[in-house]
Design a protein around this motif. Structure first.
Motif, PDB file in Angstrom:
ATOM      1  N   LYS A 487       0.852  -1.190   0.000  1.00  0.00           N
ATOM      2  CA  LYS A 487       0.000   0.000   0.000  1.00  0.00           C
ATOM      3  C   LYS A 487       0.886   1.237   0.000  1.00  0.00           C
ATOM      4  N   GLN A 507       0.596   2.701 -10.822  1.00  0.00           N
ATOM      5  CA  GLN A 507       0.765   1.252 -10.738  1.00  0.00           C
ATOM      6  C   GLN A 507       1.492   0.717 -11.973  1.00  0.00           C
ATOM      7  N   LYS A 511       5.263  -1.149 -12.247  1.00  0.00           N
ATOM      8  CA  LYS A 511       5.405  -2.439 -12.935  1.00  0.00           C
ATOM      9  C   LYS A 511       6.440  -2.380 -14.054  1.00  0.00           C
ATOM     10  N   TYR A 519       4.381  -3.972  -7.275  1.00  0.00           N
ATOM     11  CA  TYR A 519       3.599  -2.750  -7.461  1.00  0.00           C
ATOM     12  C   TYR A 519       2.588  -2.561  -6.331  1.00  0.00           C
ATOM     13  N   PRO A 520       2.244  -1.307  -5.993  1.00  0.00           N
ATOM     14  CA  PRO A 520       1.268  -1.056  -4.925  1.00  0.00           C
ATOM     15  C   PRO A 520      -0.156  -1.371  -5.383  1.00  0.00           C
ATOM     16  N   ARG A 521      -0.758  -2.370  -4.782  1.00  0.00           N
ATOM     17  CA  ARG A 521      -2.121  -2.755  -5.152  1.00  0.00           C
ATOM     18  C   ARG A 521      -3.147  -1.765  -4.606  1.00  0.00           C
ATOM     19  N   ILE A 523      -3.355   2.438  -3.495  1.00  0.00           N
ATOM     20  CA  ILE A 523      -2.727   3.761  -3.408  1.00  0.00           C
ATOM     21  C   ILE A 523      -3.724   4.719  -2.762  1.00  0.00           C
TER      22      ILE A 523
END
Length: 545
Positions: A487, A507, A511, A519-521, A523
């Motif tokens: 996060k 995102q 990647k 990657y932040p799932r 934000i």
């Protein structure tokens, strides 16, 4: 240990048992100190003996105008203040004294005078509130405080018997930066300008530095007179390489060991000058560099990132070296600063428990993505949970030992920080075959998602390369399917819309730059990141948001 000069033996009595101490390596030839000395006298008196008496020791602002205090003038001020502490306040060697004030000439004088009188200084951040001050006063059994008069309110709450934050040990407070009849400034005016330094042992406690609280309840770290000189004689001598012509400046508070070293002790040790300014913004720090022709700057990565866009408006031709510490230095920030100034950042990893920086390297020796190598005098290892050394390239726990080390004041966490003679600062790192250390995260901040280990600072560094991102903080949050997911909390730059479209862009950006599983799932856009007074990101605060 050498016989103590302390009449009040609380500090030595409350050191951890010797079997819980880290191994102390004192074999570096630059650390051949006598068995007895006073670090304030070693810093100030020896600079004068070396011929620096008429050079400027401290530059400060008085009514908006530069004020120069020479080494001779500073010593006279410090010695007069020491007379007040001993004669008027009846303080005795070993008494703990709380110091409360911003970065001013008076705060520096209070600190040096207390050390010279053989007291144990407990510097505190100016923004601390009564609740936090009471915790420190109670923990260190502090009987006296020296406080900037403008910061009296919160400390006075600790003196009121009816207040919930009343601290009964605090018997007296003396105020400075004031023209009141009973202020330190006024009382000192009539005192002699010479004071014989207390004959302290090299291993007498002189400083209890409380951690800045990024990981919860602060801890009191006890350091000796010898430790103060050791921090001056290793990182500065081997990496920073200052001389008497240098002018230091920066943002860390003197209450923080990063600031105590970088903005007071390091310059005094070589007869250089330092600039002490109370409140600095990125722009006013640039103004300060220009105005005082500063050559060396100490601040946190966030400040360098915020200063970079404004560099062209200022004459920074005097600036030669910039030191970053306090939190991980993102590659994007290093590159941004280099492009703006042409200066390669000196990164450093240190800690309150170790007193100052123990991993770093000179600008010409940097290796991409690395913090640096062990500062000469220190030894570094990367270990697993069983304290076995790991091979190069393997992520594990950072272990360090050298001339300084962790000695907590009456704290069970000593057993966690020190194991088998090694200090364990709590950082996850790996080391290459040449000894360069690569930071991953705080050991308890490694995000484990679907079996993958993910470094929060690495994801932050990538996000900061995106033009829309001003600041960011990354943590792991619980997830039923993956255990944890990444996060990101993001502060956007002006002109960008914080919406779902930007989420998708960020995102995709991550990647495309690192392994996609990092990657932040999630934000979340916020107005500002929670930070300590020293500029460190409060990750534990992010977890509660």
């Amino acid at each position: 240990m050498e016989p103590s000069a302390h009449v009040d033996t609380f500090a030595r009595d409350n050191l951890p048992p010797l079997e819980q101490w880290p191994v102390l390596r004192l074999d570096d030839p630059g650390l051949a100190y006598p068995a007895r000395f006073n670090c304030a006298a070693a810093l100030l008196d020896e600079a004068i003996d070396a011929g620096h008496g008429e050079r400027v020791a401290i530059w400060s602002n008085v009514d908006g105008e530069p004020n120069a205090t020479t080494y001779n003038e500073l010593r006279a001020m410090v010695d007069r203040w020491a007379h007040v502490l001993v004669e008027d306040l009846a303080l005795r060697p070993g008494n703990r004294v709380l110091l409360r004030g911003p970065n001013t000439l008076q705060m520096a004088a209070a600190l040096l005078a207390s050390l010279k009188a053989g007291l144990v200084v407990v510097p505190t951040m100016p923004l601390l509130r009564a609740k936090e001050l009471k915790q420190i006063i109670d923990k260190a059994r502090i009987g006296a405080a020296l406080c900037d008069a403008r910061l009296a309110d919160e400390l006075n709450r600790c003196r009121e018997p009816g207040d919930e934050y009343f601290a009964p040990d605090l018997a007296q407070v003396a105020f400075f930066h004031s023209d009141a009849d009973d202020s330190l400034d006024t009382r000192a005016a009539g005192k002699p300008a010479h004071f014989d330094a207390c004959d302290t042992a090299a291993d007498d406690v002189c400083l209890i530095a409380f951690t800045s609280g990024t990981t919860g309840a602060p801890k009191g770290c006890m350091h000796f007179h010898r430790d103060v000189l050791a921090m001056c004689d290793l990182f500065p001598r081997h990496v920073l390489r200052p001389n008497a012509d240098d002018v230091f400046c920066g943002t860390p508070p003197l209450a923080f060991t990063f600031g105590l070293g970088g903005l007071l002790c390091f310059p005094l040790r070589v007869g250089a000058s330092t600039v002490l300014i109370e409140k600095l913004t990125p722009e006013s720090l640039l103004q300060t560099i220009e105005r005082f022709r500063a050559t060396i700057v100490f601040t946190a990565p966030t400040f360098y990132r915020q200063m970079a866009p404004h560099v062209a408006r200022f004459d920074l031709s005097s600036l030669a070296k910039t030191v970053s510490a306090g939190e991980a230095l993102p590659d994007a920030t290093r590159a941004l600063w280099r492009e703006a100034t042409g200066i390669e950042m000196i990164d450093g990893l240190g800690g309150t428990e170790m007193i100052h920086i123990f991993i770093s390297c000179a600008a010409e020796d940097i290796r991409p993505h690395a913090i640096g190598k062990a500062v000469p005098g220190y030894e570094i290892a990367v270990v697993d949970d069983a304290m076995r050394r790991l091979p190069p390239g393997t992520v594990g726990k950072l272990a360090v030992r050298g001339p300084t080390g962790c000695r907590y004041l009456a704290d069970e966490r000593q057993k966690t920080f020190v194991r088998e003679g090694w200090n364990l600062p709590g950082d996850a790192v790996y080391m290459d075959e040449d000894g360069y250390v690569f930071y991953q995260a705080r050991a308890d901040d490694i995000i484990v998602s679907a079996g993958y280990n993910i470094s929060g600072p690495e994801v932050e560094s990538v996000l900061l390369e995106h033009e829309a991102v001003a600041e960011c903080g990354v943590i792991g949050v619980p997830d039923d399917e993956r255990g944890q997911i990444v996060k990101a909390f993001v502060v956007v730059n002006p002109g960008y819309v914080a919406d779902d479209t930007l989420v998708a862009q960020l995102q995709a950006f991550v990647k495309s730059h690192v392994a996609p599983y990092k990657y932040p799932r999630v934000i979340r856009f916020i107005e500002a990141l929670p930070r300590t007074e020293t500029g460190k990101l409060k990750r534990f605060a992010l977890r509660t948001m």
